[in-house]
Design a protein around this motif. Structure first.
Motif, PDB file in Angstrom:
ATOM      1  N   SER A   1      10.327  -4.959  16.726  1.00 34.74           N
ATOM      2  CA  SER A   1       9.562  -5.046  15.474  1.00 34.74           C
ATOM      3  C   SER A   1       8.337  -5.939  15.635  1.00 34.74           C
ATOM      4  N   LYS A   2       7.330  -5.628  14.841  1.00 31.28           N
ATOM      5  CA  LYS A   2       6.085  -6.402  14.834  1.00 31.28           C
ATOM      6  C   LYS A   2       5.852  -6.970  13.446  1.00 31.28           C
ATOM      7  N   PRO A   3       5.281  -8.145  13.367  1.00 28.50           N
ATOM      8  CA  PRO A   3       5.026  -8.699  12.021  1.00 28.50           C
ATOM      9  C   PRO A   3       4.071  -7.814  11.240  1.00 28.50           C
ATOM     10  N   ALA A   4       4.373  -7.701   9.930  1.00 28.51           N
ATOM     11  CA  ALA A   4       3.525  -6.869   9.074  1.00 28.51           C
ATOM     12  C   ALA A   4       2.155  -7.506   8.952  1.00 28.51           C
ATOM     13  N   PRO A   5       1.122  -6.674   8.854  1.00 28.79           N
ATOM     14  CA  PRO A   5      -0.228  -7.228   8.715  1.00 28.79           C
ATOM     15  C   PRO A   5      -0.354  -8.004   7.406  1.00 28.79           C
ATOM     16  N   ALA A   6      -1.110  -9.066   7.441  1.00 20.95           N
ATOM     17  CA  ALA A   6      -1.309  -9.887   6.233  1.00 20.95           C
ATOM     18  C   ALA A   6      -2.049  -9.102   5.170  1.00 20.95           C
ATOM     19  N   PRO A   7      -1.610  -9.163   3.921  1.00 15.33           N
ATOM     20  CA  PRO A   7      -2.294  -8.435   2.847  1.00 15.33           C
ATOM     21  C   PRO A   7      -3.670  -9.029   2.590  1.00 15.33           C
ATOM     22  N   PRO A   8      -4.553  -8.241   2.011  1.00 15.70           N
ATOM     23  CA  PRO A   8      -5.890  -8.766   1.687  1.00 15.70           C
ATOM     24  C   PRO A   8      -5.773  -9.984   0.772  1.00 15.70           C
ATOM     25  N   ALA A   9      -6.635 -10.956   1.037  1.00 16.03           N
ATOM     26  CA  ALA A   9      -6.547 -12.213   0.292  1.00 16.03           C
ATOM     27  C   ALA A   9      -7.027 -12.079  -1.153  1.00 16.03           C
ATOM     28  N   ASP A  10      -7.925 -11.138  -1.416  1.00 18.54           N
ATOM     29  CA  ASP A  10      -8.525 -11.038  -2.755  1.00 18.54           C
ATOM     30  C   ASP A  10      -8.517  -9.574  -3.182  1.00 18.54           C
ATOM     31  N   VAL A  11      -7.375  -9.147  -3.750  1.00 18.13           N
ATOM     32  CA  VAL A  11      -7.218  -7.762  -4.193  1.00 18.13           C
ATOM     33  C   VAL A  11      -7.262  -7.748  -5.710  1.00 18.13           C
ATOM     34  N   TYR A  12      -7.989  -6.815  -6.253  1.00 18.39           N
ATOM     35  CA  TYR A  12      -8.107  -6.726  -7.710  1.00 18.39           C
ATOM     36  C   TYR A  12      -8.093  -5.261  -8.130  1.00 18.39           C
ATOM     37  N   TYR A  13      -7.205  -4.951  -9.078  1.00 19.47           N
ATOM     38  CA  TYR A  13      -7.139  -3.602  -9.640  1.00 19.47           C
ATOM     39  C   TYR A  13      -7.535  -3.693 -11.113  1.00 19.47           C
ATOM     40  N   LYS A  14      -8.562  -2.968 -11.455  1.00 23.21           N
ATOM     41  CA  LYS A  14      -9.058  -3.020 -12.828  1.00 23.21           C
ATOM     42  C   LYS A  14      -8.019  -2.509 -13.805  1.00 23.21           C
ATOM     43  N   ASN A  15      -7.258  -1.495 -13.409  1.00 23.86           N
ATOM     44  CA  ASN A  15      -6.222  -0.933 -14.265  1.00 23.86           C
ATOM     45  C   ASN A  15      -5.145  -0.297 -13.392  1.00 23.86           C
ATOM     46  N   CYS A  16      -4.135   0.253 -14.029  1.00 20.67           N
ATOM     47  CA  CYS A  16      -3.020   0.839 -13.278  1.00 20.67           C
ATOM     48  C   CYS A  16      -3.438   2.102 -12.535  1.00 20.67           C
ATOM     49  N   THR A  17      -4.419   2.794 -13.058  1.00 22.39           N
ATOM     50  CA  THR A  17      -4.893   3.991 -12.350  1.00 22.39           C
ATOM     51  C   THR A  17      -5.433   3.609 -10.985  1.00 22.39           C
ATOM     52  N   ALA A  18      -6.215   2.514 -10.940  1.00 26.76           N
ATOM     53  CA  ALA A  18      -6.756   2.069  -9.660  1.00 26.76           C
ATOM     54  C   ALA A  18      -5.637   1.608  -8.731  1.00 26.76           C
ATOM     55  N   ALA A  19      -4.607   0.954  -9.297  1.00 26.42           N
ATOM     56  CA  ALA A  19      -3.488   0.506  -8.462  1.00 26.42           C
ATOM     57  C   ALA A  19      -2.720   1.678  -7.880  1.00 26.42           C
ATOM     58  N   ARG A  20      -2.548   2.731  -8.678  1.00 28.60           N
ATOM     59  CA  ARG A  20      -1.825   3.913  -8.182  1.00 28.60           C
ATOM     60  C   ARG A  20      -2.625   4.644  -7.127  1.00 28.60           C
ATOM     61  N   GLU A  21      -3.954   4.736  -7.347  1.00 29.63           N
ATOM     62  CA  GLU A  21      -4.794   5.408  -6.345  1.00 29.63           C
ATOM     63  C   GLU A  21      -4.774   4.675  -5.008  1.00 29.63           C
ATOM     64  N   ALA A  22      -4.572   3.335  -5.062  1.00 34.84           N
ATOM     65  CA  ALA A  22      -4.509   2.558  -3.831  1.00 34.84           C
ATOM     66  C   ALA A  22      -3.093   2.557  -3.242  1.00 34.84           C
ATOM     67  N   GLY A  23      -2.146   3.229  -3.926  1.00 31.81           N
ATOM     68  CA  GLY A  23      -0.775   3.281  -3.433  1.00 31.81           C
ATOM     69  C   GLY A  23      -0.028   1.988  -3.607  1.00 31.81           C
ATOM     70  N   ALA A  24      -0.480   1.106  -4.540  1.00 30.43           N
ATOM     71  CA  ALA A  24       0.148  -0.198  -4.691  1.00 30.43           C
ATOM     72  C   ALA A  24       1.118  -0.259  -5.856  1.00 30.43           C
ATOM     73  N   ALA A  25       1.179   0.771  -6.697  1.00 28.41           N
ATOM     74  CA  ALA A  25       2.044   0.730  -7.873  1.00 28.41           C
ATOM     75  C   ALA A  25       3.474   1.105  -7.491  1.00 28.41           C
ATOM     76  N   PRO A  26       4.481   0.457  -8.092  1.00 23.60           N
ATOM     77  CA  PRO A  26       4.351  -0.675  -9.015  1.00 23.60           C
ATOM     78  C   PRO A  26       3.994  -1.968  -8.291  1.00 23.60           C
ATOM     79  N   VAL A  27       3.341  -2.904  -9.029  1.00 27.66           N
ATOM     80  CA  VAL A  27       2.906  -4.178  -8.456  1.00 27.66           C
ATOM     81  C   VAL A  27       3.797  -5.279  -9.014  1.00 27.66           C
ATOM     82  N   HIS A  28       4.442  -6.041  -8.130  1.00 24.57           N
ATOM     83  CA  HIS A  28       5.368  -7.089  -8.545  1.00 24.57           C
ATOM     84  C   HIS A  28       4.663  -8.450  -8.526  1.00 24.57           C
ATOM     85  N   VAL A  29       5.252  -9.391  -9.252  1.00 20.93           N
ATOM     86  CA  VAL A  29       4.728 -10.759  -9.246  1.00 20.93           C
ATOM     87  C   VAL A  29       4.690 -11.274  -7.816  1.00 20.93           C
ATOM     88  N   GLY A  30       3.557 -11.788  -7.408  1.00 15.50           N
ATOM     89  CA  GLY A  30       3.381 -12.302  -6.064  1.00 15.50           C
ATOM     90  C   GLY A  30       2.747 -11.309  -5.113  1.00 15.50           C
TER      91      GLY A  30
END
Length: 413
Positions: free
Chosen positions: A366-395
């Motif tokens: 196994s290899k360590p997972a790549p670090a997530p982007p430090a400054d990610v911002y989704y204007k709304n849930c549509t943008a989060a779903r298009e980025a494949g990030a939904a659902p988004v949890h605390v943290g």
């Protein structure tokens, strides 16, 4: 033969009665003359003054007048007598006639009634209505909710932080297309604030008329190398001032939003903008006094929206102005709300009563997972779903309260 001569006693009685009648008649005549003189004293005074003037002119010019004084001695006597008569008659007229400046309120009260009559009560009520009860002074603590004055009380009061590290680039791209309409913020603000704005294409504003809020004057704007600077875009809360009052703690995205938020931008006279520089309300206010309420209310709105603080001198200056317009409303910004809703807090720690789950041990392959982007911002849930990030949890990168409407820690479910 009896004598016809009346008795001496009767004759003396008749003589005494006649004497008393004469005294009463003369007394009545004198009193009548005195009353008449007093009544006509204003006329006598006027005539005496006229005679005195005439006698004085006769003596001064040594020429005959219409009264034809025969000699200077006669004129002198007439002058003296007329002056004395004028003074005496004026005194009598002053006793009889009321003075012009005497009012009813100055007349002495003969007696006070034991209990107030109905007319007296009405008079008191009219006096109370004539003198309105002073209204209670509105303060930031007692101002109506939703006003700039009430919001001023919520701002933290602190000293100005050092300017160390400030750079205009700390506030991101200049005139970024924050509303994503395809046009830069400078042209958007010009199109909003100019009257009769003309464009080259869909975005570029080429001309228009600015009713300058800072000076109250009208400025003809025409885009060009030598004319564009006549109208400049002012940051209502200067970026340098914001940096020293809390913006250093904002994220890069939040500072970029602050630098391009239409709430914080105004088209103004270039010279006035240069004079303002990075001053706050304690050291600079618009020359146009009618705009000062709107100006400081907008500054309060920006500082509330981006959680900036004020100095004590700045707060006092803003309060003095808003006390004269306590109904001035607090403005809001959707851009600020979205930017400030991005949580900068770390992921929630598990409760001490619950044992943390053991971390899975990675295998050799196994290899360590790549670090997530430090400054990610989704204007709304549509943008989060298009980025494949939904659902988004605390943290998770990109989690924000505006994505988690029900507050259960999972956004865009």
């Amino acid at each position: 033969m009896p004598s016809s001569t009346p008795p001496r006693a009767a004759t003396q009685t008749m003589t005494a009665k006649a004497g008393r009648h004469r005294k009463l008649w003369w007394t009545a005549l004198v009193l009548s003359l005195i009353v008449a003189i007093i009544v006509i004293s204003p006329i006598i005074c006027t005539l005496a003054v006229a005679v005195a003037i005439t006698a004085g002119v006769s003596l001064g010019k040594k020429t005959p007048t219409f009264l034809r004084f025969t000699s200077p001695a006669t004129a002198t006597r007439a002058l003296i007598i007329s002056v004395v008569v004028a003074l005496l008659s004026a005194g009598m007229a002053n006793l009889v006639l009321p003075r012009a400046d005497t009012t009813v309120d100055e007349a002495p009260v003969a007696f006070a009634p034991a209990s107030p009559a109905a007319d007296d009560v009405v008079a008191v009520d009219e006096d109370q209505q004539a003198s309105p009860t002073p209204t209670e002074t509105v303060t930031p603590e007692t101002a109506e909710a939703g006003t700039a004055l009430a919001a001023l009380a919520t701002l933290e009061v602190k000293g100005r932080a050092p300017k160390t590290g400030y750079d205009r680039d700390e506030f991101g791209q200049r005139w970024k297309d924050i509303d994503r309409n395809g046009c830069g913020q400078r042209d958007d603000v010009l199109a909003r604030d100019l009257v009769g704005a003309q464009k080259d294409g869909r975005c570029v504003v080429t001309s228009g008329i600015l009713d300058d809020p800072f000076t109250g004057e009208r400025i003809a704007f025409e885009r060009g190398e030598d004319t564009s600077s006549l109208v400049q875009i002012d940051h209502v809360v200067p970026l340098s001032d914001a940096w020293q009052k809390g913006a250093q703690q904002l994220t890069a995205h939040q500072r970029e939003t602050l630098g391009n938020d239409p709430l914080n931008l105004l088209a103004v006279d270039g010279a006035a903008n240069a004079q303002k520089s990075d001053s706050d309300a304690a050291t600079w206010l618009p020359k146009n006094t009618e705009f000062r309420c709107s100006y400081v209310a907008r500054q309060v709105s920006v500082k509330v929206a981006y959680e900036l603080w004020v100095t004590q001198a700045e707060r006092d200056a803003i309060e003095r102005i808003l006390m004269g317009c306590p109904a001035e409303r607090l403005l809001t910004s959707d851009y600020a709300a979205d930017a400030m809703a991005i949580s900068a807090e770390p992921a929630a720690k598990p409760s001490p009563s619950v044992a943390p789950a053991p971390k899975p041990q990675p295998t050799r392959e196994s290899k360590p997972a790549p670090a997530p982007p430090a400054d990610v911002y989704y204007k709304n849930c549509t943008a989060a779903r298009e980025a494949g990030a939904a659902p988004v949890h605390v943290g998770d990168p990109g989690y924000a309260k505006h994505l988690d409407r029900d507050g259960d820690g999972v956004g865009c479910e």
